[in-house]
Design an enzyme around this catalytic site. Structure first.
Site, PDB file in Angstrom:
ATOM      1  CE  LYS A 105      -4.482   0.808   0.693  1.00  0.00           C
ATOM      2  NZ  LYS A 105      -5.459  -0.210   0.345  1.00  0.00           N
ATOM      3  CG  ASP A 145      -6.881   3.013  -0.834  1.00  0.00           C
ATOM      4  OD1 ASP A 145      -7.212   1.820  -0.787  1.00  0.00           O
ATOM      5  OD2 ASP A 145      -6.970   3.765   0.147  1.00  0.00           O
TER       6      ASP A 145
HETATM    7  N1  GLU Z   1      -7.415   0.030  -2.813  1.00  0.00           N
HETATM    8  C1  GLU Z   1      -8.200  -1.147  -2.978  1.00  0.00           C
HETATM    9  C2  GLU Z   1      -8.204  -1.982  -1.703  1.00  0.00           C
HETATM   10  O1  GLU Z   1      -7.978  -1.478  -0.624  1.00  0.00           O
HETATM   11  C3  GLU Z   1      -7.828  -1.924  -4.234  1.00  0.00           C
HETATM   12  C4  GLU Z   1      -6.430  -2.437  -4.292  1.00  0.00           C
HETATM   13  C5  GLU Z   1      -6.041  -3.033  -5.639  1.00  0.00           C
HETATM   14  O2  GLU Z   1      -6.865  -3.092  -6.536  1.00  0.00           O
HETATM   15  O3  GLU Z   1      -4.895  -3.445  -5.745  1.00  0.00           O
HETATM   16  O4  GLU Z   1      -8.496  -3.153  -1.722  1.00  0.00           O
END
Ligand code: GLU
Length: 417
Positions: A105, A145
């Site tokens: 992340k 996100d």
């Molecule tokens: N940000 C989204 C989550 O928290 C998607 C992450 C992604 O698609 O890699 O799951």
């Protein structure tokens, strides 16, 4: 409201699930910490010629099951610990729904609404330049996100491809369709929230068309979950955003409410509402299903005592503190965890990546039906773990499934210096 540290919350959730598994404690310790965290400062020229600096992070939590995967958020609340927690939740989310990824992340500490599009493009490209040595189609794959979307993903992809002198659409997911995105990706998070709620209703032998629902947070996840549940016949009686909550006991006309938010930037002031109140009042309303779809720590122990919903489906990442979880378990409120309920986003990111690797595209129908299969399988694995291990709640059951899958991969590889 007590502010739980999300990184500590993640570690508590792992410990709780570990109690039901036969994994040595020293191995559990390595599954509670990120492998590495990039902390960087972006210095970017503003439109007026001045230079501003921004703190930015990328945490690569665990890569035992595949490349690190997870979004990038732009928010004033972004911190090193928040990014570490969010990257850990991605590990267990990807393992819970059994897609071949680890977890990562990233984030920039910024309120993007204060910057022009040109400034945001320079900030994003500056971050992409810092990320370039870490990311890659088979290494670490970012995605959207909070407060990021197709536009930012397209900029990151272009920066990476330009610097590498290649084309590599699979280096990032959540792109616009013409830049290599997938049908169904924008809706995917809200869709898995709807699917999880539907499965939960089926599991309890109840009829979803009779459900009353309150949604906290009306962004990409919350608004789409509301629309899809409305399509199943459920009544969305309350919804909120950062400006406040709106309510109508007979159901908000969901599409009209969404249009009102699109036009005015907020839900309050919607003429189809009979009452307006605060966000906190929404969280303690007497509804069947409560969907927290904003940020971490929306519900703490004190608020959890006053929750009146029978069921909570987590569209946000980490919306309940561990103390709130404890209270809700004691009070017999069924909580369906984020690592299942909001996994639709990363599941369709996985489909996008597969399509990019194959250089071909799937129809929206195929995307949605594959997504449904992954969510149903994960739901069934969670219920089975709940029954066989006798876990106190569904979160611990889902973590037990995910933790075991990560540990299996780690064990098969062995610990290498
Ligand atoms: N940000 C989204 C989550 O928290 C998607 C992450 C992604 O698609 O890699 O799951």
């Amino acid at each position: 409201m007590t502010e739980a540290n999300p990184y500590e919350s993640l570690q508590e959730q792992i410990d709780e699930a570990a109690d039901f598994l036969d994994i040595p404690r020293d191995h559990i310790e390595r599954l509670k910490r990120p492998e590495r965290v990039l902390e960087t400062t972006l210095s970017v020229e503003m439109d007026d010629g001045s230079v501003e600096v921004f703190d930015a992070y990328r945490s690569q939590f665990n890569g035992d099951r595949g490349p690190y995967k997870g979004g990038i958020r732009y928010h004033p609340g972004v911190s090193r610990d928040e990014v570490k927690a969010l990257s850990g939740w991605m590990v267990y989310k990807c393992a819970a729904v059994d897609i071949p990824y680890g977890g990562g992340k990233g984030g920039i500490e910024i309120d993007p609404s204060e910057y022009s599009e040109g400034e945001l493009e320079r900030i994003t490209r500056s971050f992409a330049k810092e990320l370039r040595p870490l990311i890659g189609v088979d290494r670490d794959i970012p995605a959207p996100d909070v407060n990021t979307g197709q536009r930012e993903m397209n900029w990151i992809k272009d920066t990476y491809e330009t610097m590498e002198g290649t084309t590599a659409p699979g280096v990032i997911t959540g792109k616009a369709i013409d830049s290599g995105g997938s049908a169904g990706r924008v809706e995917a998070t809200g869709r898995s929230v709807m699917l999880t709620t539907r499965e939960a209703y089926d599991h309890f032998g109840k009829d979803i068309s009779e459900a009353t629902v309150a949604v906290q947070g009306y962004g990409n996840a919350g608004a789409i979950a509301a629309r899809l549940l409305d399509d199943l016949g459920a009544d969305i009686v309350a919804a909120s955003d950062s400006a406040g909550a709106i309510y109508n006991p007979d159901g908000l006309a969901e599409r009209a409410a969404r249009e009102h938010k699109f036009e005015t930037g907020q839900l309050t002031g919607f003429e189809g509402a009979t009452e307006e109140f605060s966000n906190e009042e929404l969280l303690t309303m007497d509804v069947d299903v409560l969907i927290p779809a904003a940020l971490e720590n929306a519900i703490d122990a004190e608020l959890a005592e006053r929750v009146q919903a029978d069921m909570i489906v987590e569209a946000a990442n980490g919306p309940l503190t561990p103390d709130a979880d404890y209270v809700l378990t004691e009070r017999d409120v069924a909580v369906f965890p984020d690592i299942l309920a909001n996994a639709g986003g990363v599941i369709v990111s996985y489909f996008e990546w597969v399509q990019n690797r194959q250089r071909m595209s799937w129809t929206e129908e195929r995307v949605n039906s594959e997504l449904e299969r992954y969510v149903e399988d994960a739901f069934d694995a969670m219920v089975e773990a709940h029954e066989t291990h006798g876990t106190p709640n569904y979160r611990t059951a889902m973590y037990a499934v995910a933790l075991q899958r990560v540990q299996n991969a780690a064990e098969e590889a062995g610990i290498w210096p």
